[in-house]
Write a protein that holds these residues in place. Structure first.
Motif, mmCIF file in Angstrom:
data_model
loop_
_atom_site.group_PDB
_atom_site.id
_atom_site.type_symbol
_atom_site.label_atom_id
_atom_site.label_comp_id
_atom_site.label_asym_id
_atom_site.label_seq_id
_atom_site.Cartn_x
_atom_site.Cartn_y
_atom_site.Cartn_z
ATOM 1 N N LEU A 30 80.178 64.189 18.774
ATOM 2 C CA LEU A 30 81.643 64.213 18.963
ATOM 3 C C LEU A 30 82.382 64.441 17.637
ATOM 4 C CD1 LEU A 30 81.882 61.234 21.495
ATOM 5 C CD2 LEU A 30 82.181 63.654 22.031
ATOM 6 N N GLU A 31 81.594 64.746 16.593
ATOM 7 C CA GLU A 31 82.103 65.107 15.258
ATOM 8 C C GLU A 31 82.759 63.953 14.500
ATOM 9 O OE1 GLU A 31 84.279 68.812 15.425
ATOM 10 O OE2 GLU A 31 82.463 69.915 15.971
ATOM 11 N N TYR A 32 82.194 62.755 14.704
ATOM 12 C CA TYR A 32 82.557 61.615 13.854
ATOM 13 C C TYR A 32 81.409 61.440 12.871
ATOM 14 C CZ TYR A 32 86.308 60.580 17.084
ATOM 15 O OH TYR A 32 87.451 60.681 17.844
ATOM 16 N N LYS A 33 81.740 61.379 11.586
ATOM 17 C CA LYS A 33 80.699 61.275 10.563
ATOM 18 C C LYS A 33 80.029 59.917 10.694
ATOM 19 C CE LYS A 33 79.769 62.991 5.976
ATOM 20 N NZ LYS A 33 78.374 62.901 6.333
ATOM 21 N N THR A 34 78.732 59.926 10.975
ATOM 22 C CA THR A 34 78.025 58.698 11.345
ATOM 23 C C THR A 34 76.771 58.503 10.498
ATOM 24 O OG1 THR A 34 78.824 59.012 13.621
ATOM 25 C CG2 THR A 34 77.026 57.449 13.316
ATOM 26 N N LEU A 35 76.551 57.254 10.084
ATOM 27 C CA LEU A 35 75.330 56.881 9.366
ATOM 28 C C LEU A 35 74.564 55.881 10.216
ATOM 29 C CD1 LEU A 35 73.591 56.821 6.693
ATOM 30 C CD2 LEU A 35 74.950 54.811 6.045
ATOM 31 N N LEU A 36 73.279 56.155 10.435
ATOM 32 C CA LEU A 36 72.406 55.206 11.119
ATOM 33 C C LEU A 36 71.609 54.462 10.050
ATOM 34 C CD1 LEU A 36 71.065 54.031 13.673
ATOM 35 C CD2 LEU A 36 69.536 56.009 13.696
ATOM 36 N N VAL A 37 71.739 53.137 10.021
ATOM 37 C CA VAL A 37 71.004 52.318 9.045
ATOM 38 C C VAL A 37 69.835 51.669 9.768
ATOM 39 C CG1 VAL A 37 71.126 50.332 7.468
ATOM 40 C CG2 VAL A 37 73.101 51.859 7.715
ATOM 41 N N ASP A 38 68.616 51.966 9.337
ATOM 42 C CA ASP A 38 67.422 51.378 9.946
ATOM 43 C C ASP A 38 67.076 50.090 9.196
ATOM 44 O OD1 ASP A 38 65.084 50.791 11.206
ATOM 45 O OD2 ASP A 38 64.156 52.759 10.950
ATOM 46 N N ALA A 39 67.500 48.955 9.782
ATOM 47 C CA ALA A 39 67.260 47.658 9.131
ATOM 48 C C ALA A 39 66.132 46.900 9.829
ATOM 49 C CB ALA A 39 68.541 46.836 9.141
ATOM 50 N N GLY A 117 83.451 54.208 2.912
ATOM 51 C CA GLY A 117 84.518 55.205 2.986
ATOM 52 C C GLY A 117 84.029 56.623 3.286
ATOM 53 N N ASP A 118 82.708 56.847 3.231
ATOM 54 C CA ASP A 118 82.158 58.196 3.476
ATOM 55 C C ASP A 118 81.990 58.494 4.967
ATOM 56 O OD1 ASP A 118 81.934 58.047 0.760
ATOM 57 O OD2 ASP A 118 79.742 58.147 0.674
ATOM 58 N N TYR A 119 82.087 57.468 5.811
ATOM 59 C CA TYR A 119 81.741 57.622 7.230
ATOM 60 C C TYR A 119 82.834 57.092 8.158
ATOM 61 C CZ TYR A 119 77.111 58.697 5.492
ATOM 62 O OH TYR A 119 76.075 59.296 4.828
ATOM 63 N N ASP A 120 82.849 57.628 9.385
ATOM 64 C CA ASP A 120 83.708 57.068 10.437
ATOM 65 C C ASP A 120 83.023 55.847 11.054
ATOM 66 O OD1 ASP A 120 85.787 59.102 10.389
ATOM 67 O OD2 ASP A 120 84.259 60.460 11.195
ATOM 68 N N PHE A 121 81.693 55.961 11.219
ATOM 69 C CA PHE A 121 80.921 54.853 11.796
ATOM 70 C C PHE A 121 79.607 54.671 11.040
ATOM 71 C CE2 PHE A 121 83.550 56.048 15.434
ATOM 72 C CZ PHE A 121 83.945 54.800 15.922
ATOM 73 N N ILE A 122 79.239 53.406 10.849
ATOM 74 C CA ILE A 122 77.906 53.067 10.341
ATOM 75 C C ILE A 122 77.270 52.170 11.406
ATOM 76 C CG2 ILE A 122 76.598 51.840 8.554
ATOM 77 C CD1 ILE A 122 78.787 52.622 6.535
ATOM 78 N N ILE A 123 76.157 52.628 11.969
ATOM 79 C CA ILE A 123 75.461 51.890 13.039
ATOM 80 C C ILE A 123 74.192 51.275 12.442
ATOM 81 C CG2 ILE A 123 74.402 52.055 15.337
ATOM 82 C CD1 ILE A 123 77.386 52.866 15.383
ATOM 83 N N ILE A 124 74.052 49.955 12.555
ATOM 84 C CA ILE A 124 72.865 49.284 12.003
ATOM 85 C C ILE A 124 71.919 48.896 13.131
ATOM 86 C CG2 ILE A 124 71.989 47.396 10.564
ATOM 87 C CD1 ILE A 124 74.795 47.009 9.430
ATOM 88 N N ASP A 125 70.681 49.376 13.061
ATOM 89 C CA ASP A 125 69.637 48.961 13.998
ATOM 90 C C ASP A 125 68.948 47.734 13.398
ATOM 91 O OD1 ASP A 125 67.689 48.769 15.941
ATOM 92 O OD2 ASP A 125 66.440 50.370 15.123
ATOM 93 N N CYS A 126 69.205 46.552 13.969
ATOM 94 C CA CYS A 126 68.645 45.301 13.430
ATOM 95 C C CYS A 126 67.227 45.071 13.937
ATOM 96 C CB CYS A 126 69.508 44.118 13.855
ATOM 97 S SG CYS A 126 71.200 44.220 13.257
ATOM 98 N N SER A 127 66.486 44.229 13.214
ATOM 99 C CA SER A 127 65.126 43.905 13.673
ATOM 100 C C SER A 127 65.203 42.860 14.789
ATOM 101 C CB SER A 127 64.279 43.385 12.509
ATOM 102 O OG SER A 127 64.833 42.204 12.008
#
Length: 257
Positions: A30-39, A117-127
């Motif tokens: 959907l063109e939102y700058k997104t970071l997936l964090v693998d935690a 500030g670089d992203y619209d969303f940061i999604i964290i995958d927790c353990s």
């Protein structure tokens, strides 16, 4: 500043990593700058996006333990708007190494603050535990999605998680909110599945997402191709569900374009 959303449940097998990968990919489409964090030390989000965790040079581990700038560790993805901050097995040792560090619960927040500030969303995958890494993730997050599978012991352990959230809100992160409870692995043919949906909607009316993620073959097989389901099969029920979830989150946060 981007919104940081953690996806957590200490129960395994609830569709947590599946939700992290596919929500991040749907927001990116959907063109939102997104970071997936693998935690998660199992690094399933990393391999689920087609990367080999054994070949990862810098990961979320170095960002938390050694203070490496996340920009040095972030990897690009085939989806133009999706990046990943990968994990590798060393993250298992982070909990032990961080025990005697000052402000040990805030290392993830320190790391992600540099790039928020670089992203619209940061999604964290927790353990799937309530250990130090998950506490770091919840301390860093603005909000939390709790995936709950539509099965017999669905609500077991939810009380413990909600209690941990209260402690984190009191001591570490007063701004942490529950974004929503996400029902996963739903099979409309079983009375049990429908019963769990009813129970969650009765108990958690205001915070249960409208979107329900069904059991779906394409959703299950997509990680073996190293792809989010929206790339693997955009017309599958699984892909449509996560796209609906992304729209629901955007509407809730007043961010729809």
């Amino acid at each position: 500043m981007g919104k940081i959303i953690a996806i957590a449940n200490q129960k395994g097998g609830v569709g947590k990593t599946t939700s992290a990968i596919n929500l991040a990919a749907s927001l990116a489409v959907l063109e939102y700058k997104t970071l997936l964090v693998d935690a998660d030390p199992q690094a399933n989000s990393t391999s689920g996006l087609g990367m080999n965790p054994k070949e990862v040079k810098l990961s979320v581990y170095e960002c938390m333990v050694d203070g490496v700038n996340p920009r040095e560790a972030i990897l690009k993805n085939d989806l133009a708007f999706l990046d990943i901050l990968p994990s590798h097995i060393d993250l298992v040792g982070a909990e032990v190494e961080m025990v005697n560090i000052e402000r040990r619960e805030e290392k993830m927040r320190d790391a992600l603050y540099k790039i928020k500030g670089d992203y619209d969303f940061i999604i964290i995958d927790c353990s799937p535990s309530l250990g130090l890494i998950t506490i770091n993730s919840l301390t860093a997050a603005d909000s939390l999605i709790i995936p709950v599978q539509c099965e017999y012991f669905a609500l077991e352990g939810l009380g413990k998680l909600l209690n941990t959230i209260k402690i984190i809100q009191t001591r570490l992160n007063p701004n942490l909110e529950i974004e929503g409870i996400l029902l996963t692995l739903y099979d409309s043919r079983t009375s049990l599945g429908n019963q769990v949906v009813e129970e969650v909607r009765t108990h958690f009316k205001s915070i249960a997402f409208k979107t329900i993620v069904p059991r779906n073959v394409k959703l299950s097989e997509a990680p073996s191709f190293g792809l989010p389901v929206i790339v693997h099969d955009a017309e599958s029920k699984g892909a449509i569900s996560y796209l609906n979830l992304a729209h629901e989150i955007l509407d809730k946060n007043g961010m729809s374009k």
